[in-house]
Write a protein that holds these residues in place. Structure first.
Motif, mmCIF file in Angstrom:
data_model
loop_
_atom_site.group_PDB
_atom_site.id
_atom_site.type_symbol
_atom_site.label_atom_id
_atom_site.label_comp_id
_atom_site.label_asym_id
_atom_site.label_seq_id
_atom_site.Cartn_x
_atom_site.Cartn_y
_atom_site.Cartn_z
ATOM 1 N N MET A 181 63.466 108.053 23.797
ATOM 2 C CA MET A 181 63.990 108.973 22.779
ATOM 3 C C MET A 181 62.855 109.708 22.076
ATOM 4 N N LEU A 182 61.730 109.022 21.846
ATOM 5 C CA LEU A 182 60.578 109.698 21.247
ATOM 6 C C LEU A 182 60.083 110.823 22.148
ATOM 7 N N ALA A 183 60.074 110.584 23.451
ATOM 8 C CA ALA A 183 59.713 111.654 24.385
ATOM 9 C C ALA A 183 60.665 112.838 24.243
ATOM 10 N N GLY A 184 61.950 112.542 24.030
ATOM 11 C CA GLY A 184 62.906 113.614 23.799
ATOM 12 C C GLY A 184 62.583 114.405 22.549
ATOM 13 N N ALA B 171 60.320 115.433 11.605
ATOM 14 C CA ALA B 171 59.974 114.203 10.896
ATOM 15 C C ALA B 171 59.855 113.029 11.858
ATOM 16 N N LEU B 172 60.756 112.926 12.809
ATOM 17 C CA LEU B 172 60.739 111.815 13.770
ATOM 18 C C LEU B 172 59.548 111.919 14.721
ATOM 19 N N ARG B 173 59.091 113.115 14.998
ATOM 20 C CA ARG B 173 57.900 113.279 15.837
ATOM 21 C C ARG B 173 56.665 112.658 15.194
ATOM 22 N N HIS B 174 56.620 112.666 13.882
ATOM 23 C CA HIS B 174 55.447 112.157 13.174
ATOM 24 C C HIS B 174 55.448 110.644 13.046
ATOM 25 N N ARG C 184 69.490 125.851 32.640
ATOM 26 C CA ARG C 184 69.522 125.297 31.282
ATOM 27 C C ARG C 184 68.959 123.879 31.240
ATOM 28 N N ILE C 185 68.738 123.297 32.403
ATOM 29 C CA ILE C 185 68.328 121.891 32.469
ATOM 30 C C ILE C 185 66.810 121.768 32.523
ATOM 31 N N SER C 186 66.284 120.947 31.639
ATOM 32 C CA SER C 186 64.882 120.530 31.672
ATOM 33 C C SER C 186 64.867 119.018 31.829
ATOM 34 N N PHE C 187 63.743 118.485 32.279
ATOM 35 C CA PHE C 187 63.665 117.025 32.357
ATOM 36 C C PHE C 187 62.226 116.553 32.213
ATOM 37 N N VAL C 188 62.109 115.349 31.696
ATOM 38 C CA VAL C 188 60.832 114.652 31.578
ATOM 39 C C VAL C 188 60.987 113.328 32.307
ATOM 40 N N SER C 189 60.107 113.068 33.251
ATOM 41 C CA SER C 189 60.129 111.803 33.982
ATOM 42 C C SER C 189 58.938 110.959 33.534
ATOM 43 N N LEU C 190 59.210 109.795 32.975
ATOM 44 C CA LEU C 190 58.150 108.906 32.513
ATOM 45 C C LEU C 190 57.572 108.117 33.683
ATOM 46 N N SER C 191 56.328 107.690 33.532
ATOM 47 C CA SER C 191 55.620 107.051 34.644
ATOM 48 C C SER C 191 56.177 105.671 34.988
ATOM 49 N N ARG C 192 56.874 105.041 34.046
ATOM 50 C CA ARG C 192 57.540 103.761 34.275
ATOM 51 C C ARG C 192 58.607 103.587 33.218
ATOM 52 N N ASN C 193 59.262 102.451 33.219
ATOM 53 C CA ASN C 193 60.277 102.170 32.212
ATOM 54 C C ASN C 193 59.601 101.728 30.904
ATOM 55 N N PHE C 194 59.633 102.603 29.899
ATOM 56 C CA PHE C 194 59.045 102.301 28.594
ATOM 57 C C PHE C 194 60.090 101.840 27.586
ATOM 58 N N SER D 20 47.416 98.090 16.751
ATOM 59 C CA SER D 20 45.966 98.243 16.616
ATOM 60 C C SER D 20 45.313 98.753 17.898
ATOM 61 N N LYS D 21 45.993 98.635 19.033
ATOM 62 C CA LYS D 21 45.403 99.089 20.296
ATOM 63 C C LYS D 21 45.496 100.602 20.480
ATOM 64 N N HIS D 22 46.374 101.236 19.730
ATOM 65 C CA HIS D 22 46.499 102.701 19.733
ATOM 66 C C HIS D 22 46.752 103.261 21.137
ATOM 67 N N ARG D 23 47.501 102.562 21.929
ATOM 68 C CA ARG D 23 47.883 103.097 23.243
ATOM 69 C C ARG D 23 48.978 104.148 23.070
ATOM 70 N N PRO D 24 49.096 105.091 24.012
ATOM 71 C CA PRO D 24 50.200 106.055 23.922
ATOM 72 C C PRO D 24 51.543 105.341 24.052
ATOM 73 N N VAL D 25 52.540 105.878 23.377
ATOM 74 C CA VAL D 25 53.855 105.244 23.372
ATOM 75 C C VAL D 25 54.511 105.362 24.737
ATOM 76 N N TYR D 26 54.227 106.451 25.459
ATOM 77 C CA TYR D 26 54.775 106.653 26.801
ATOM 78 C C TYR D 26 53.819 107.552 27.584
ATOM 79 N N LEU D 27 53.972 107.574 28.895
ATOM 80 C CA LEU D 27 53.196 108.450 29.769
ATOM 81 C C LEU D 27 54.156 109.250 30.639
ATOM 82 N N VAL D 28 53.852 110.517 30.812
ATOM 83 C CA VAL D 28 54.732 111.418 31.557
ATOM 84 C C VAL D 28 54.223 111.582 32.979
ATOM 85 N N GLN D 29 55.129 111.421 33.926
ATOM 86 C CA GLN D 29 54.798 111.633 35.334
ATOM 87 C C GLN D 29 55.129 113.049 35.788
#
Length: 315
Positions: free
Chosen positions: A78-81, A168-171, A62-72, A295-304
């Motif tokens: 939460m947005l990744a969630g 809605a929060l995804r957008h 039942r467990i899934s996980f997302v590991s981010l590339s660093r501390n964002f 204005s830089k339009h970088r991704p909010v997080y990166l997934v490892q």
């Protein structure tokens, strides 16, 4: 059967995770009318948090996980969630057990009644200093008075969200996030549950005074331009007061011949006006900084790393 996801942002929670997993699985065990997903978001932990999550995932599908590339930061975790969650609804909670898993059945009951956002309101804030409690209440008051929507006081991230709220929060992809405000901004049908916040039993808090102050500034500048207006009003008020004082000084000298104590008065006025100017420039800088980052339009997080649990049950 509906799929219920429990989303847990984690940062250096190696001491809490085994106890959290045990508590949550004990609560959801009788709720066999639902499929379950427990989604951990590892926000670049530096301890054994990710290793523990992997071990839990090996023994519980039942467990899934997302590991981010660093501390964002928790807000972006939460947005990744929101992005990776699969459930028809989700329960967002911390791993430190200050948010009691025992409220999950009540949240689900109200969700089944048609509520989209079932949030837990703290009746007691638990163990925290008098100063921190008063400053927190002051922040909520300021935010509530300066925005056009109702701000939920003494409410954290612990809540159940329907899939409509999740979508809605995804957008909402802004980088400078204050998710507690976004929960109120999106609206939808809400329901309150009162609870007494528990003290942290394992590990230590990752929030110090300056981080909390930064979060408060983030909240104010993300949802209102009121600080800019306050700076404008301050300038008008000080300018008017300075003009009145100047007129009074001229009258006093002309009629009574009273000499002006120039140096102390001049220094006080210069220092005071300089402080107001710096405050106003700082407020402008906060808003310009947000514009610059967006204005830089970088991704909010990166997934490892991403691990999906039982794919047959996850939609």
């Amino acid at each position: 059967m509906n799929l219920v996801s429990i989303v847990v942002p984690c940062f250096n929670e190696q001491e809490s995770l085994p106890h959290f997993y045990e508590s949550v699985t004990e609560i959801i065990a009788p709720l066999s009318q639902y499929h379950w997903e427990i989604l951990f978001i590892d926000d670049g932990s530096r301890d054994k948090t990710l290793s523990i999550i992997r071990d839990l995932a090996d023994k519980d599908d039942r467990i899934s996980f997302v590991s981010l590339s660093r501390n964002f930061g928790k807000e972006n975790a939460m947005l990744a969630g929101f992005d990776y969650v699969k459930g028809d609804c989700m329960v967002l909670m911390d791993a430190d057990l200050q948010d009691p898993p025992s409220l999950i059945p009540d949240m689900l009951k109200y969700w089944e009644e048609g509520y989209d956002d079932v949030y837990a309101k703290r009746r007691d804030r638990g163990k925290e200093s008098w100063l921190r409690r008063k400053l927190s209440l002051l922040f909520y008051w300021l935010l509530d008075k300066s925005t056009r929507f109702d701000v939920l006081k003494n409410v954290g991230d612990f809540r159940l969200l329907d899939h409509r709220c999740i979508e809605a929060l995804r957008h909402l992809r802004e980088r400078e996030r204050y998710t507690k405000g976004l929960f109120s901004w999106i609206g939808y049908r809400k329901k309150e549950i009162l609870f007494d916040r528990q003290d942290r039993q394992y590990g230590s808090t990752h929030w110090n005074f300056f981080q909390l102050a930064g979060l408060a500034i983030e909240g104010l500048t993300s949802f209102t331009t009121a600080p800019l207006r306050w700076a404008t009003y301050s300038g008008i008020l000080i300018g008017f007061a300075a003009m009145c004082y100047l007129i009074w000084t001229l009258i006093k000298v002309s009629i009574w011949g009273d000499p002006v104590a120039g140096f102390p008065t001049l220094i006080c006025v210069i220092v005071f006006l300089g402080g107001i100017q710096l405050f106003s420039i700082g407020v402008l800088g906060e808003y310009l900084g947000k514009v610059f980052n967006e204005s830089k339009h970088r991704p909010v997080y990166l997934v490892q790393e991403y691990h999906c649990g039982n794919k047959d049950k996850l939609k």
